[in-house]
Design an enzyme around this catalytic site. Structure first.
Site, PDB file in Angstrom:
ATOM      1  CD  GLU A 183       0.997  -7.404 -32.662  1.00 15.70           C
ATOM      2  OE1 GLU A 183      -0.076  -7.587 -32.044  1.00 15.70           O
ATOM      3  OE2 GLU A 183       1.046  -7.169 -33.876  1.00 15.70           O
ATOM      4  CG  ASP A 201      -1.063  -8.015 -29.092  1.00 17.19           C
ATOM      5  OD1 ASP A 201      -1.884  -7.547 -29.895  1.00 17.19           O
ATOM      6  OD2 ASP A 201      -0.108  -8.742 -29.429  1.00 17.19           O
ATOM      7  CB  SER A 212      -2.159  -7.116 -34.734  1.00 16.01           C
ATOM      8  OG  SER A 212      -1.083  -7.858 -35.246  1.00 16.01           O
TER       9      SER A 212
END
Length: 639
Positions: free
Chosen positions: A301, A305, A554
């Protein structure tokens, strides 16, 4: 495999209680029993609870009006955002509320010298409150719960307050939510396979190895998404120039953490000038970019990002809001505390006897004061984690949602990804007739905080198989399904009333009120979308020393956040304010041409095909995907 983010929980519970004593009324009841936790015993009567009472704030009935006043492009006050001290003064509880709650506590046996009020006046804390005292005060029973991981929590199933006090109290902690550990010395073990309340909206596809062939003609964007694919999809051709005045924050919940080697591997292939560049770490309650545990579950994650957030906004420095220590992890409230000191439960949390979370005295825990107001709210904040609306109480959700409004009033754009399970909740669970998450449930299960009307919900799209960046995208509907639907908590905000009413009138979903809140009077989401890809078309991300293909909503939140960061840069360079809360603007006719309308695909779940993307706003992809050139032109034309 989907990463489950663990964080310290709290709850107060009794499965059945007699009617409240005379003059008392129910104030909060736990939304649902926590999965995997077993009630072990009554809490010891001399156990000291960090009792905090959230007081009803002033002017909350006007919070949407005040937010729109600085966020709607037709308002004369557009862009004239509030200062932090103005927020405190505007929403401070009235003297009547403070006096009423204090009088109740004193009448209940708590001396005045045991009571203290936060600077914002939002919280009353009670020193040295024993479990026996709190149970008597709240007409509740506290129990200790255990988890197979070895962790323990305390909680009550429900609690009560005098009828004349109810209007003066938002919520009381610790009570029905799992936030406070009963054994502060015990290190909580993280169970990668357990179902948790908060999840990252990211999944792993396949591993490519340490090297990939960089597409040069965008021909492979239907199978591999890169920075150039996104630039082509969303008309991104802008280099920031006001980076010293602009801010972009990305929230990560510990133990998720980036690896610098992964950033360098990614940038070496796709953005060579950024090799060696790191995000600016903002450590919240001991948040650290840990490197001990490595792999997709620990790094996927954060790596995604940051690689795409930093790559799309280069050379804009990116603030990494690393949330929570390695023992307890973090939650949404932790980062909210950090960007707005007035939201903190009390002043700094520097007295561990009263602080249920930090300082964390357990081995390896963050043993310093709680991170209250340590940084101004960034102009854009992207969060790719979420939970189910049904897992929290209305009081808890409302108080947190109001904080997003306050941050918007101060000029920040807050974006949350909408989830990967279509109309179902995390893990594909739906709701029973009693609104409890269940593997056999049939009712749609909206997410939280993405259902809050004071933030921007971002859904996911895909380049359809065999198509190019020049072809219309569709809603993600292969392995993941863009989260979307209608809240069971929040009323419809005025800014989306026309769009949602048009959808319900012209494209009525083939479902009944037994499946979703079809009243036409509630908050609907998502607001917008961006590419989240599908099973064979994935984001290329460097994770733990190798390239992987990943997918999920995400991906869409930091991408959309990056584009708003570029818009802010252009406005700041022109001497204007950041755009702040964008929803009131993007739902106007002026912005209609600035989004690529997504008109095919659905978000199946709960045994149904879910909603269907169609012309105009829909509860699958919202208003559509962004065209940065158009967005920038429109926003630069505004004051």
């Amino acid at each position: 495999m989907l990463r489950l983010v663990t964080f310290a929980l709290l709850a107060c519970s009794s499965l059945a209680r007699p009617s409240p004593r005379a003059g008392y009324v129910l104030h909060e009841k736990r939304a649902q029993e926590p999965s995997g936790w077993t009630r072990e015993r009554r809490l010891e009567p001399d156990y000291v609870l960090p009792l905090r009472i959230g007081l009803t704030q002033s002017n909350l009935h006007r919070i949407e009006e005040m937010l729109l006043d600085v966020s709607h492009p037709e308002s004369p006050n557009y862009g004239k955002h509030y200062k932090p001290e103005q927020i405190v003064d505007t929403f401070a509880p009235s003297d009547m509320t403070v006096d009423a709650v204090k009088a109740w506590l004193i009448d209940s046996g708590f001396s005045d010298d045991r009571l203290s009020l936060s600077v914002s006046k939002g919280w009353l804390q009670v020193a040295n409150a024993s479990a026996a005292e709190v149970e008597e005060l709240l007409d509740a029973e506290y129990h200790v719960y255990s988890h197979p991981s070895g962790a323990e929590q305390i909680s009550c199933h429900s609690y009560h307050v005098p009828a004349h006090i109810k209007e003066h109290v938002d919520l009381i902690q610790p009570t029905v939510h799992f936030d406070h550990s009963a054994n502060r010395r015990q290190k909580q073990k993280r169970q990668n396979g357990s179902k948790d309340l908060i999840q990252s909206h990211l999944r792993s596809g396949k591993t490519l190895g340490k090297e990939v062939t960089v597409p040069t003609d965008l021909a492979d964007c239907d199978t591999m998404i890169t920075l150039d694919c996104l630039r082509a999809l969303y008309s991104v051709d802008y280099t920031p120039v006001a980076t010293d005045k602009n801010t972009f924050g990305i929230v990560e919940l510990t133990p998720q953490a980036f690896l610098q080697g992964d950033l360098d591997l990614f940038f070496g292939n796709f953005s060579p000038s950024q090799v060696g560049v790191s995000p600016v770490l903002v450590s919240i309650d001991g948040g650290v970019a840990q490197t001990t545990e490595q792999g997709f579950n620990e790094n996927g994650e954060s790596d995604l990002d940051l690689q795409y957030g930093m790559g799309l906004t280069n050379p804009q420095p990116v603030l990494l809001l690393q949330d929570g220590d390695l023992v307890e992890g973090g939650s949404f409230n932790n980062w909210l505390d950090a960007v707005d000191g007035s939201f903190c439960t009390f002043d700094g949390g520097d007295n561990k006897e009263f602080d249920g979370i930090y300082p964390d005295t357990r081995r390896g825990g963050f043993d310093k004061p709680e991170s209250c107001g340590i940084i101004a709210p960034p102009n854009v904040i992207s969060v790719s984690y979420g939970t189910d609306e049904a897992s929290v109480t209305l009081a808890y959700a409302t108080r947190q949602c109001n904080e997003y409004a306050k941050i918007g009033m101060m000029g920040s754009t807050v974006l949350y990804s909408s989830g990967d399970d279509g109309v179902a909740g995390n893990g594909g669970e739906c709701l029973s007739t009693s609104n409890r998450a269940s593997a056999n449930g049939k009712k749609f299960n909206p997410g939280f905080p993405v259902d809050c009307p004071f933030l921007t919900a971002v859904g996911a799209t895909q380049i359809d198989p065999g198509n190019t960046v020049d072809d219309p995208e569709g809603a993600c509907e292969q392995v993941i399904f863009s989260g979307g639907g209608f809240s069971n908590f929040f009323a419809m905000p005025s800014y989306q009333a026309d769009a949602v009413t048009s959808f319900l009138t012209n494209h009525p979903p083939p479902f009944t009120s037994a499946q979703f809140n079809n009243s036409g009077k509630v908050r609907a989401f998502p607001d917008v979308s961006a590419n989240g890809t599908y099973y064979s078309a994935n984001y290329v991300v460097a994770v733990a020393g190798e390239f992987e293909l990943v997918f999920g909503t995400s991906c869409s939140a930091p991408v959309f956040g990056s584009l708003i960061t570029l818009v802010n840069d252009a406005r700041i360079a022109a001497g204007k304010s950041p755009v702040g809360f964008i929803n009131p603007a993007i739902y106007t006719d002026t912005f209609a041409g600035a989004f690529n309308d997504i008109t095919h695909g659905g978000n199946q779940g709960c045994g149904t095909a879910g909603f269907t993307a169609t012309t105009g706003w829909d509860p699958v992809t919202g208003l559509g995907t962004p065209n940065l050139t158009s967005l920038m032109d429109i926003w630069l034309s505004l004051p």
